[in-house]
Write a protein that holds these residues in place. Structure first.
Motif, PDB file in Angstrom:
ATOM      1  N   THR A 112     -43.607 -11.456 -22.865  1.00  0.00           N
ATOM      2  CA  THR A 112     -43.527 -12.790 -23.486  1.00  0.00           C
ATOM      3  C   THR A 112     -42.276 -13.120 -23.069  1.00  0.00           C
ATOM      4  O   THR A 112     -41.716 -14.273 -22.701  1.00  0.00           O
ATOM      5  N   THR A 113     -41.126 -12.078 -23.387  1.00  0.00           N
ATOM      6  CA  THR A 113     -39.894 -12.528 -23.101  1.00  0.00           C
ATOM      7  C   THR A 113     -39.121 -11.216 -22.459  1.00  0.00           C
ATOM      8  O   THR A 113     -39.548 -10.015 -22.524  1.00  0.00           O
TER       9      THR A 113
ATOM     10  N   PRO B 248     -33.654 -12.759 -26.392  1.00  0.00           N
ATOM     11  CA  PRO B 248     -34.599 -12.749 -25.492  1.00  0.00           C
ATOM     12  C   PRO B 248     -34.998 -14.134 -24.849  1.00  0.00           C
ATOM     13  O   PRO B 248     -34.829 -15.357 -25.509  1.00  0.00           O
ATOM     14  N   VAL B 249     -35.236 -14.200 -23.602  1.00  0.00           N
ATOM     15  CA  VAL B 249     -35.593 -15.443 -22.757  1.00  0.00           C
ATOM     16  C   VAL B 249     -37.043 -15.454 -22.576  1.00  0.00           C
ATOM     17  O   VAL B 249     -37.401 -14.422 -21.919  1.00  0.00           O
ATOM     18  N   PRO B 250     -37.829 -16.692 -22.883  1.00  0.00           N
ATOM     19  CA  PRO B 250     -39.196 -16.643 -22.461  1.00  0.00           C
ATOM     20  C   PRO B 250     -39.541 -16.458 -21.041  1.00  0.00           C
ATOM     21  O   PRO B 250     -38.827 -17.107 -19.920  1.00  0.00           O
ATOM     22  N   THR B 251     -40.207 -15.572 -20.425  1.00  0.00           N
ATOM     23  CA  THR B 251     -40.555 -15.436 -19.069  1.00  0.00           C
ATOM     24  C   THR B 251     -41.230 -16.480 -18.417  1.00  0.00           C
ATOM     25  O   THR B 251     -40.877 -17.106 -16.989  1.00  0.00           O
TER      26      THR B 251
ATOM     27  N   TRP C  51     -26.767 -16.385 -21.891  1.00  0.00           N
ATOM     28  CA  TRP C  51     -27.873 -15.566 -22.097  1.00  0.00           C
ATOM     29  C   TRP C  51     -27.669 -13.930 -22.211  1.00  0.00           C
ATOM     30  O   TRP C  51     -28.092 -13.378 -23.105  1.00  0.00           O
TER      31      TRP C  51
ATOM     32  N   THR D  45     -34.860  -9.806 -21.941  1.00  0.00           N
ATOM     33  CA  THR D  45     -33.437  -9.894 -22.105  1.00  0.00           C
ATOM     34  C   THR D  45     -32.514  -9.393 -20.927  1.00  0.00           C
ATOM     35  O   THR D  45     -33.079  -8.806 -20.128  1.00  0.00           O
TER      36      THR D  45
END
Length: 288
Positions: free
Chosen positions: A135-136, A76-79, A70, A138
């Protein structure tokens, strides 16, 4: 994990990743033993705990590898995903104190926690603990972080250590003024190894893929995937070899001009080439 009965007079448990035993009777009852008694070495509970410890090690390594992916890709990683995995101590060890960026690309903070609702607890560069609900997020590659030296200094003041190498990761920036037709970097070429097997083994041990005559690192750089390649010699060549030049290829295998290589791909390619070169045979004596 609690203590489990293992035959007459003993209990076993995983303690700091190792199978430990304690007596349940006699003067040493309740006291953890320094070594595992011989009578327990082949006990089913001991075998089960060993296999479970091996699984935990593989799981922890998998978490680190995923978080590293990642970070290198800066995707972007979903929270909500971070919140879901946070209670798992292996995921938490990999994610804790990583630099993250939410909705504002200029607001960098160190991840300290995540709630079930997807809210993140972050220490910002003013030293304040704030809560974010993007929402996301990084986990940016360090070459993309603004004022990286200041971030490293601040992290040192906080005593931050990271389970995934990020802010202290070695970085290289593409120099200006490169020849428009240049496709190869030779800065780390010429590193001598006693055999191609030794060089390929070093590449594999560092986590790089060995394909044909190359050690490679695949990197997502912006919207495209790029592969950095270092020549390590023909397969099955059993004599001394030297590291070759570093090149980059696009998804179709075409060599990229150096000017077209993005910042992350450049940095990761140079990192691979430098790591391979560092393992070279260094001559000693007056002719070195």
């Amino acid at each position: 994990m609690g203590w489990l009965s293992a035959g007459d007079g003993y209990e076993v448990a995983l303690v700091e990743g190792r199978v430990a035993a304690r007596a349940t009777s006699g003067r040493s009852a309740g006291r953890q033993l320094k070594t595992l008694p011989r009578t327990l070495k082949d006990h089913p509970e001991v075998d089960r705990l060993r296999r479970f410890a091996e699984w935990l090690d593989r799981h922890a390594a998998g978490c680190v590898a995923q978080v590293d992916a990642w970070m290198v890709s800066s995707l972007p990683v979903p929270t909500t995903l971070l919140a879901r995995v946070w209670p798992d101590t292996a995921w938490q060890a990999a994610l804790l104190d990583l630099a993250v960026v939410g909705d504002d690309p200029d607001e960098v903070g160190f991840l300290r926690g995540a709630t079930e609702s997807g809210e993140l607890r972050v220490v910002n560069l003013d030293g304040e603990t704030v809560r974010l609900s993007p929402t996301t997020v990084t986990l940016p590659h360090p070459v993309l972080l603004p004022d990286l030296d200041d971030i490293r200094e601040f992290a040192a003041e906080l005593g931050i250590t990271q389970g995934v190498e990020q802010i202290h990761r070695a970085t290289w920036r593409r120099p200006d003024g490169l020849d428009a037709k240049a496709t190869e970097v030779k800065e780390f070429a010429g590193g001598s190894f006693r055999s191609r097997f030794a060089l390929a083994g070093r590449a594999s041990s560092l986590g790089y893929r060995v394909s044909g005559g190359y050690a490679t690192a695949r990197v997502r750089d912006g919207a495209r995937t790029v592969e950095a390649c270092v020549w390590i010699g023909e397969p099955y060549w059993d004599e001394a070899v030297e590291t070759g030049g570093l090149t980059w290829q696009d998804a179709e295998g075409r060599a990229l001009p150096l000017r077209a290589v993005g910042p992350v791909a450049w940095s990761e390619g140079m990192r691979m080439a430098a790591a391979l070169y560092a393992g070279r045979v260094i001559e000693e004596g007056k002719n070195a």
